[in-house]
Design a protein around this motif. Structure first.
Motif: not given
Lengths: 116, 116
Positions: A19-24, A52-53, A55-63
């Motif tokens: 979801l977060l990746g798709n938003f980006i 991240i895009e 959906g593989g995740g990452g850090t809050l900072l990168s986000f």
DNA sequence: TAAAAATGTTGGCATATTGCAACATTAATA
DNA sequence: TATTAATGTTGCAATATGCCAACATTTTTA
């Protein structure tokens, strides 16, 4: 499903990363920017963007850095603590403000007194 | 500052990490739960909770796990792509949908045709 | 105020993320 | 359709994060 009612708890953790990746990704494409452009503006590597895009995740900072590059930081406003009181009320509460969780686990037999 | 208008871009990245951490901590205390209780429910270590709560950052996954333990996943609804169309409209758009950023950097001399 | 509990801090180690580069694949362009 | 550009993928080293345990500090309780 009821209008305006969704059951988020039914979504898996990986689904939220998507979801977060798709938003980006969607936001980036709406702005017609390349991964490289956004990554550079964010101060991160393109491979991190891809991760991240997709959906593989990452850090809050990168986000956060990516949201800044896309000028979408205002979406984090929903994490603000909203409780507006008068200075007088605030002064009173400040004294009794709970800073740690209570040791009392039993909330059924004894009434828990609210801080306000 | 205007009512309802804030300048989020003026906030630093660490400040946003604090914002997210404070949200978690406040929500946890409002529910009168200990760090250990939430961490266990989230399936993570307490030290990770401390790190994120205190603005030290962490991974997106840990953050999501904590939100789930606090039953606050609905806050991520704002990252949903909102664009409801009829199935017919969707079918048309699906063909022309942009999947990559354009090579054309110059948007001033040539009009960019919208996908819808 | 003494005791108990919650939170903060540290260090060592395991695991994950990041950056980088090179190459493969796919979509957009002319 | 040929070319170009954007995106996806891989491997590796450097860095960051997560887990664990033990102990210190602070708040709450009784």
């Amino acid at each position: 499903m009821e209008k305006g009612i969704k059951y988020w708890h039914a979504m898996s953790d990986p689904a939220f990363l998507e979801l977060l990746g798709n938003f980006i990704q969607q936001t980036r494409l709406q702005q017609n920017k390349t991964q490289q452009q956004v990554a550079t503006a964010a101060g991160i590597n393109r491979s991190t963007m891809v991760q991240i895009e997709n959906g593989g995740g990452g850090t809050l900072l990168s986000f956060i850095q990516i949201l800044r590059a896309l000028e979408q930081l205002q979406i984090l406003e929903h994490f603000e603590i909203k409780q507006q009181f008068s200075p007088l009320q605030l002064a009173k509460m400040e004294q009794k403000k709970r800073q740690r969780a209570s040791a009392k686990k039993d909330t059924t037999t004894k009434k828990t007194k609210s801080n306000w």
